[in-house]
Motif scaffolding. Sequence first.
Motif, PDB file in Angstrom:
ATOM      1  N   MET A   1      -4.482   6.172  -0.834  1.00 50.19           N
ATOM      2  CA  MET A   1      -5.305   5.329  -1.805  1.00 50.19           C
ATOM      3  C   MET A   1      -6.079   4.190  -1.009  1.00 50.19           C
TER       4      MET A   1
ATOM      5  N   VAL B   1      -7.282   0.436  -1.921  1.00 46.56           N
ATOM      6  CA  VAL B   1      -6.722  -0.679  -2.845  1.00 46.56           C
ATOM      7  C   VAL B   1      -7.477  -1.917  -2.368  1.00 46.56           C
TER       8      VAL B   1
ATOM      9  N   ILE C   1      -2.629  -7.119  -6.573  1.00 48.71           N
ATOM     10  CA  ILE C   1      -3.529  -5.707  -6.489  1.00 48.71           C
ATOM     11  C   ILE C   1      -4.628  -5.767  -7.637  1.00 48.71           C
TER      12      ILE C   1
ATOM     13  N   ALA D   1      -6.874  -0.014  -7.413  1.00 46.33           N
ATOM     14  CA  ALA D   1      -6.433   1.069  -6.712  1.00 46.33           C
ATOM     15  C   ALA D   1      -7.035   2.634  -6.884  1.00 46.33           C
TER      16      ALA D   1
ATOM     17  N   GLY E   1       0.787  -1.148   0.070  1.00 40.61           N
ATOM     18  CA  GLY E   1      -0.112   0.137   0.053  1.00 40.61           C
ATOM     19  C   GLY E   1       1.000   1.333   0.016  1.00 40.61           C
TER      20      GLY E   1
ATOM     21  N   TRP F   1      -7.403  -5.808  -2.812  1.00 42.54           N
ATOM     22  CA  TRP F   1      -6.061  -6.792  -2.832  1.00 42.54           C
ATOM     23  C   TRP F   1      -6.832  -8.302  -2.826  1.00 42.54           C
TER      24      TRP F   1
ATOM     25  N   ILE G   1       2.155   2.105  -3.368  1.00 47.20           N
ATOM     26  CA  ILE G   1       0.734   2.374  -4.203  1.00 47.20           C
ATOM     27  C   ILE G   1       0.642   3.759  -4.073  1.00 47.20           C
TER      28      ILE G   1
END
Length: 840
Positions: A286, A288, A299, A302, A275, A290, A278
């Motif tokens: 973000m 995200v 991933i 996102a 994370g 997953w 990202i």
Amino acid sequence: MKLVLPFDDEGADLETVGGKGASLARLSRAGLPVPGGFHITTAAYREFTAGFRDLIAEAAARHDAARIAELFAGRELPAGLAAEIRAAYDALGTDSSGTGARGGGKVVAVRSSATAEDLPDMSFAGQQDTYLGVERDGLLDAVRRCWASLWNERAIAYREHNGVPHDDVALAVVVQELVDADAAGVMFTADPVTGARGTTVVNASWGLGEAVVGGQVTPDTIAVSDGAVTGTRIGDKAVMTVRAPGGTREEPVPAELRRRPVLDDGQAVRLAELGARIQDLYGTPMDVEWARSGGAFLILQARPVTGLAPEVEEWNDSLKADHLWTAGNLGEAIPDVMTPATWSFVRLFIHEAMHASTLPGFDLVGNIGGRFYMNLSVTFSIARALGMQGRLGAVEQVFGKLPPGLDVPLLTASRWEIVKGTLPMALTLRRRVRENLKGMRPFLATSQRRCEELRARIAATATGPGLAALWDDEIGPHLVTACRMLEAAGRQGGATLVWTRDRLRKLVGEADADALLTGAGADGELASLGPVTGLARLAAGEIDRDTYARTYGHRGPHEFEVSMPRPGEDPAWIDTALAGLRDVTAGTEALLERQREARDAAWERFARRYPRRVAGMRKRVRRWNAVVRDREATRSEVVRAFWVLRAFVVRAGELTGRGDDLFFLYLEEILAVLRGSDAPLARVPVRRATYERYAALPPYPALIVGRFDPVRWAADPDRRADLYDARGPAAPAGDTVTGFPGAPGVVEGVVRVLSGPEEGERLQRGEILVTTLTNVGWTPMFPRAAAVVTDMGAPLSHASIVARELGIPAVVGTGNATMRLRDGDRVRVDGERGTVELLP
């Protein structure tokens, strides 16, 4: 424009592949673990809809989503486009589960990706459709249905609500290998509730992530900060999404897995590290999605977090240990949520004006949710260690009453540790007071002129480094001197203020004791009454407007908060004050005259009863009055110094071009900015958001025991304004209103509850003023009130001293007056017994 693109194609941008597609392309190019797939671009959508766009627009204008769905369903994809899509599908790797699907084909997710989607300032997530478990023979139909979902009722309404023209949007489609996950969920790289950017929050459940995203399951929640798990809540994971022929299905989670953690600490930290990568890639917190398959994290999606609470700091010294905190006394003088600049100046003030605050390891004062509190656990612990428990009654005269039965938590330090720290401090304090008293009279005689000079010097300073040097050489030293003079003034004569009043109460009772102790202004002006008596002198022509402004322009209800202007900065201030007090100035003199008569009568009674004690008691009372007068005068000069501090910060904002941003920095940071560093300014948005968050809450309880969460407390409909005890429910506050006898007298009248001095015009002559606390900013209202009742306060608090001087009955420190009384209630206030009786 190409119709189909690989995931990591350089041309895969927002206009070409929509928000979801552009994000997956960016993640893929950055080397993050993204399942394989391809984009069907917006050019493909436009080619497919070229022949019926007008029909779509007409139906959208009527919000006829069903008609649009029919238009899409009735058309086949152009042959060339269909061939490209199938070829891209065939080029994907083997089924991500490693087992293959029916007929040996790949199982994919087909997701809509709009050009107005996953933007930092709004989220279109969930407006268009996603299809899971799609195989080759259903792929084209899934793509067509994704395109049609651009025009479903939700999507049309959402665009119109957010002002996004329908003509501006087009839809790409993302085709991605469907991970046969054993666990999945979402991850926020900033806490979505508190806005804390240093905390990653992970939601995790068994199976595919759709149950988490769709809200069908209560997932595990794990918080990760600084590379470690800082909090875990295990959810009751009742259902999970699994792959099934032709798509997915929900099924019960096996009993042995429902309360089992989905992730261990190491896995949660590894996921948070992904994370962080990202977030670094995007430069913003973000959201995200997953999945975990075969022990590896993947991933799936996102997007920037929308609607994220502003990042805030935690200003809360109650979290350090379980102590008893009070907002009495100094908390009444500093009633506001403090900006960081003010708190840094207040800390300096406390350090110099209260030598006991220098005890190592003891937090005598604290900042709780931006508000000022004193730590009574320190006071009680010192008294116990020195065998002075019998004198703790004096604490209530200064800080207010403690509820009956309240068990005061003591410091964890040993008796020896406390004695070892306290005795040297006490000896040093006596020496400091003795030395500083020598300079108190010269200081009081020159302070006003010195402050005016400093404000002029500040205004004339032309550079940041020059202003920083002025702080070091002159502004800071003057503040230190003023604070030490206040300490000396209040400490002279030891416990004179407390013991003289106690002795008189035993000899003559509450009413006569209070009458005998009035007259502090008889031999010189009492600073707390100055703004009112000065107005009377101004109205009578005894002083001019400039003299009044220079003498009293620093006093007000928010006089310690440097971000707030002083009354003297408002050109219309004096006219407003005069207009509101034309009928009060004469009343003030009448009240003072009446109190003089009551005082003389009390002395006559004392002389008849104790003829041999009159001379000695008069001497003690004169000493009392001198201490009160000196304490009030030096406090006024400390406040005048805070006007200099305000001028300093305002000028610093002007010289650096940052304006009021500097109120959200601490003193050492302001000085750094003045000397050329921009680094502290990065904290301004966070500090401003923190200040605004706390300032929006109601005033906190007068007494706090243990760890206190201001936001959670404010959200409680049953919250109490008198006491918060983290150890468990406190005894009921009771329906009666009782407190300290603040000033004697019995009066009946109508209640007027004011939340602050800004509401002063609501108080009509002869009404009972009821409020949380008062300070010098409330003084102009006192002559208008028939009596004063406060939640906070003590016999030596501002409300008590001013009310006694004016002969206005007062009951202070009730704890619950503003909770029990309402505008229009009729009450009987007994200032001698400390009671407020609600009348029919």
